[in-house]
Design an enzyme around this catalytic site. Structure first.
Site: not given
Ligand code: PAF
Length: 283
Positions: A35-36, A60, A152, A186
């Site tokens: 995904g990344h 967070q 987000q 996760r």
């Molecule tokens: O989606 C994420 O991995 C995190 O919420 C982010 C946007 C890198 C902020 O820490």
């Protein structure tokens, strides 16, 4: 290409100075997966140079969440970045990002208290704070985020609009396993049994999507039926049909775009997923 790895603000500033043309940032918490990698590829289509930030942001995570056990796989992350043609990996420590206890942080407002914000109070405040800091430090032209974290992404778009942050925000589609499971860092926490329970999330979204011709209530009902059938191993946090920009629940008369968003706990793992939907004028 081997990316330059920068850990301090000074090293980042030096690397930033060397960038000619457009720069895209892909903010991540590491544990990079396909995904990344798709976000990085999208970034490369848009900009001449791509930077990836790898930072597990304590701000967070709630006190009972998984900050300590969040997967940290830096060597593999750098390898993935190298394979995808990333030029800069910014991997600051907590002390570099937060040299002192922050006194001024962002408040995500009413939108941050909705949906996922109910399950994770304060999460969006911490997320927006670190994203703004990363944008201020890296100064990219474009920042790419996954649509998997739909709220987000909506909140970041809203922050950028409300605070006039000079960056273009680009969303990229969720990547799934062949059986439908949305990729997430996760997912590593899931046992084989958890994983098969977790498939109910994407199945519920598909059932909801199939019910679009019958209108919004039918969509939520169809999705909920799948989740209810998943048994006690799945603890449902929410299944909601919301406006993609505000994350307010839509009415049964809604037409146009919406997001069907789901969150559940499977074992000790909090999972989220969503699908964009479009309600035609006549339903
Ligand atoms: O989606 C994420 O991995 C995190 O919420 C982010 C946007 C890198 C902020 O820490």
């Amino acid at each position: 290409m081997t990316p330059v790895i920068v850990r301090t603000r000074a090293e980042l500033a030096a690397a930033r100075t060397g960038v000619e043309g457009t720069l895209a940032l892909v903010p991540t918490m590491g544990a990079l997966h396909e995904g990344h990698r798709s976000l990085i590829r999208r970034a490369r289509e848009i900009a001449g140079t791509v930077a990836v930030s790898v930072f597990v942001n304590p701000l967070q995570f709630g006190p009972n969440e998984d900050f300590d056990r969040y997967p940290r796989t830096f060597a593999d992350d750098v390898e993935a970045c190298a394979a995808e043609g990333v030029s800069i990996v910014f991997a600051p420590s907590v002390d570099v990002m937060y040299p002192a206890e922050p006194q001024v942080t962002l408040k995500s407002g009413p939108m941050g208290a909705r949906v996922e914000g109910v399950t994770r109070p304060g999460h969006f405040d911490g997320m927006l704070t670190v994203v703004l800091k990363l944008l201020n430090l890296v100064r990219p032209d474009v920042a790419v985020f996954g649509e998997k974290d739909a709220q987000q992404l909506a909140m970041i778009r809203r922050m950028v609009a409300d605070l006039n942050v000079p960056v273009e925000v680009v969303g990229a589609p969720t990547v799934r396993e062949p059986d439908g499971l949305a990729l997430s860092s996760r997912n590593r926490y899931l046992t084989e049994t958890d994983r098969s329970t977790a498939l109910a999330l994407s199945r519920a979204l598909r059932a909801g999507a199939d019910a679009v011709p019958d209108g919004p209530s039918a969509v939520v009902k169809a999705a909920r039926a799948v989740l209810d059938g998943a048994g006690p191993a799945l603890h449902l946090d929410y299944i909601v049909l919301v406006d993609p920009a505000t994350f307010l629940e839509v009415s049964d008369a809604h037409t146009g775009p919406a997001v069907l968003a789901v969150a559940a706990r499977v074992g000790t793992t909090h999972l989220i997923d969503n699908t964009p939907l479009e309600f035609p004028k006549e339903h």
